[in-house]
Design an enzyme around this catalytic site. Sequence first.
Site, PDB file in Angstrom:
ATOM      1  N   ASP A 182       8.636  17.370   5.761  1.00 20.89           N
ATOM      2  CA  ASP A 182       7.750  16.215   5.697  1.00 20.89           C
ATOM      3  C   ASP A 182       7.177  15.991   4.295  1.00 20.89           C
ATOM      4  OD1 ASP A 182       5.930  18.351   5.724  1.00 20.89           O
ATOM      5  OD2 ASP A 182       4.413  17.196   6.788  1.00 20.89           O
ATOM      6  N   ASP A 220       5.201  17.736   2.212  1.00 29.26           N
ATOM      7  CA  ASP A 220       3.859  18.100   1.749  1.00 29.26           C
ATOM      8  C   ASP A 220       3.820  19.464   1.065  1.00 29.26           C
ATOM      9  OD1 ASP A 220       4.107  19.747   3.947  1.00 29.26           O
ATOM     10  OD2 ASP A 220       2.236  19.122   4.906  1.00 29.26           O
ATOM     11  N   SER A 240       6.649  19.269  10.317  1.00 27.39           N
ATOM     12  CA  SER A 240       6.672  19.858   8.978  1.00 27.39           C
ATOM     13  C   SER A 240       7.937  20.664   8.735  1.00 27.39           C
ATOM     14  CB  SER A 240       5.410  20.692   8.782  1.00 27.39           C
ATOM     15  OG  SER A 240       5.258  21.085   7.438  1.00 27.39           O
ATOM     16  N   ASP A 287       9.811  20.412   1.749  1.00 22.53           N
ATOM     17  CA  ASP A 287      10.038  20.704   3.162  1.00 22.53           C
ATOM     18  C   ASP A 287      10.264  19.403   3.922  1.00 22.53           C
ATOM     19  OD1 ASP A 287       7.426  19.765   3.125  1.00 22.53           O
ATOM     20  OD2 ASP A 287       6.731  21.133   4.682  1.00 22.53           O
TER      21      ASP A 287
END
Length: 448
Positions: free
Chosen positions: A240, A242, A99, A238
Amino acid sequence: MRKYFGTDGIRGAVGEGPITPEFMLKLGWAAGQVFKEHDKKILIGKDTRISGYMFESALESGIVAAGADVRLVGPMPTPAIAYLTRTFRASAGIVISASHNPYTDNGIKFFSAQGGKLSDELEEKIEYYLDQPMQVVESSLIGRARRIDDAAGRYIEYCKGTFPIGMQLTGLKIVVDCADGATYHVAPRVFSELGAEVVEVGVNPDGLNINEFSGATKPELLRKNVLAEEADIGIALDGDGDRLILVDRFGKVCDGDDVLYIIANHLMDTGRFNGGVVGTLMSNFGLELAFSENGIGFSRAKVGDRYVNEKLIQHGWVLGGEPSGHIVCRDITTTGDGIIAALQVLRAMVEEGKGLHELLKGLIKFPQKLKNVRVAARFAPAEEPALQKAIAMANEKLNGLGRVLLRASGTEPLIRVMVEGRDQEMVDELVDYLAAEVERVAKEKNGN
């Protein structure tokens, strides 16, 4: 309690257990054992960090050794894997990502066939097989691996399909910051194909620069670009994809609370709102008050998008999120999605003919301060009478116009102390007081 799975998958430093090739091989095999009972197909996606290639190969080897098939989609946002897992009718989706963490970390997230988090039962099954000897199926039953070449195009069309037919972003100038992460080849195309003029930032991943200079956790570069380009809005995702953070045309940074306020009010104004909004323990008290004044229900979940999702399902509501920028629109998708959330804000801007700053009128946030107190070992503040007495005193001073929160970090030996209220000076004073009380209790527990 599970041995490997936390509240959001498995995460850690690359090369340190369990984030090693050996573990990933075994994890792939364990997942293959579990999911081939339902369907032989498992999707694997990843973000742009360099270790993703190593772990992708290890997981693939383990899965096919168990007799399940693999579909590789390459670098893709985490919410895209949730969507593709559903559309390909796979039994599970795996995301290789840490993440918003630096490239030196990595992790694994699983999605169910329905695109949601795995049940406790399935996680426990995977952990059961992780403790069993690894056995390869006979050669004729070894799984097959294939690459899905059009995964990015499929997800882009899905995102665009959530925007009203005929509505365009023509005339809007948008700075899109992809954090050199998984959205670098997806997000700019979504917004530009809907008609916006897009200025791209953080779209040159090299395996090492994910989240390093930009993205949702470092919005200063986005802010500078919005002001320099005289853009209408800035969108930072960010690593990833999400979560998101926004910047208005005047350079003000807007967090997840702001996004929730805009989307909920727009849904209410257009007659499309049903139920209430789920925030977390960290959501600003001003957001709760603003929703109350607008007749919108509000409920707090524990910190973590998993708990937001659980509470949304429990209430039968569709909108929830965190100040960090995880926004869940369950009427559209099954998990937090930065691009989808941004499109909902852009829709409000277009339909109401207002800038981001205008849509936020009516939301007055309380001053909020967070202090992390490092301790020898985590403990539950709610079980400490001295701390409960200190909290009661702080609440008495706030006189119902603020909040106090003490909670143990789920990943580090920290006690997080948060206070918010109308008066910044009082907030600062109470945070220092409570932090000192936590330190005193921690020393007593440690025998010092």
